[in-house]
Structure formats: structure tokens, C-alpha cells
Design a protein around this motif. Structure first.
Motif, short mmCIF file in Angstrom:
data_model
loop_
_atom_site.label_atom_id
_atom_site.label_comp_id
_atom_site.label_asym_id
_atom_site.label_seq_id
_atom_site.Cartn_x
_atom_site.Cartn_y
_atom_site.Cartn_z
N ARG A 8 33.23 -32.21 7.72
CA ARG A 8 32.32 -32.61 7.57
C ARG A 8 31.65 -33.39 7.79
N GLY A 9 30.62 -34.58 7.34
CA GLY A 9 29.95 -35.52 7.59
C GLY A 9 28.39 -35.77 8.21
N LYS A 10 27.90 -36.44 7.87
CA LYS A 10 26.86 -37.63 8.60
C LYS A 10 26.28 -37.83 9.58
N ARG A 11 25.54 -37.84 10.08
CA ARG A 11 24.65 -38.14 11.69
C ARG A 11 23.36 -38.50 11.33
N GLY A 12 23.32 -40.22 10.37
CA GLY A 12 21.78 -40.24 9.69
C GLY A 12 21.63 -39.67 8.62
N ASP A 13 20.30 -39.06 9.04
CA ASP A 13 20.66 -37.73 7.79
C ASP A 13 20.53 -36.35 8.03
N GLU A 14 21.17 -35.91 8.94
CA GLU A 14 21.57 -34.76 9.47
C GLU A 14 23.55 -34.80 8.89
N ILE A 15 23.38 -33.51 8.48
CA ILE A 15 24.16 -32.92 8.23
C ILE A 15 25.68 -31.91 9.73
N VAL A 16 26.78 -32.77 9.31
CA VAL A 16 27.27 -32.49 11.06
C VAL A 16 28.88 -31.68 10.23
N GLU A 17 29.22 -30.38 10.88
CA GLU A 17 29.92 -29.67 10.57
C GLU A 17 31.29 -29.47 12.06
#
Length: 89
Positions: A8-17
Motif C-alpha cells: 500500500r502507498g500513496k500517489r499524491g492524495d490517492e491511496i494505491v494498493e
């Protein structure tokens, strides 16, 4: 031996998985019993494709015990969530 991951992480304000199986042939030369080695391999591989993501959590599923080991990116390194020195500040 770890057989599955969820990163899991963040791309800007978007949470990605990202999640996928961990297979011997795609992790050649990596000790699949060492969580930190597995995470480093995964993040290096994904960072080549997704350079703008800040990874901060990873769960690894163990083949034999059918349990998850949770890791977090803390003070510029990956450590087990259970070993994080939480303190009130």
C-alpha cells in the motif's frame, strides 16, 4: 516462505494498493523466507514502473502458517509493525 503480498502507498492524495503472488521464478535470487528482502525486491520492481508512489505498508502471507506479517516504512526503512518503537510526543 512468503507466497502473497499486499503493498500500500500513496500517489499524491490517492491511496494505491498492489497485490500479487510471490513465485520462485519471478523472485529468482531472493530468499523468500526473508520479508525485508521480498519487500525490497517488490518495491524496486514497482518503483521502476510507478516512480511517483510513496510506499508505506506491506503485508506478506506466509505459506506454512497461513498468517500475515505486517511491515511499515518507518524512519526511511522497512520494519515489522510489531517492532515499531511507538511513543507519545
Amino acid at each position: 516462505m512468503y507466497i502473497y503480498y499486499v503493498l500500500r502507498g500513496k500517489r499524491g492524495d490517492e491511496i494505491v494498493e498492489f497485490d500479487d503472488d510471490i513465485e520462485q521464478d519471478t523472485f529468482s535470487g531472493i530468499d523468500l523466507t526473508e520479508g525485508l528482502d521480498v519487500i525490497q525486491h517488490i518495491t524496486n520492481k514497482l518503483h521502476a514502473d510507478e516512480q511517483n508512489i510513496e510506499w508505506n505498508e506491506c503485508d506478506l502471507t506466509n505459506e506454512y502458517f497461513d498468517r500475515e506479517d505486517s511491515y511499515i516504512f518507518y524512519q526511511q526503512r522497512w520494519i515489522r509493525r510489531s517492532e515499531t518503537p511507538w511513543r507519545k510526543e
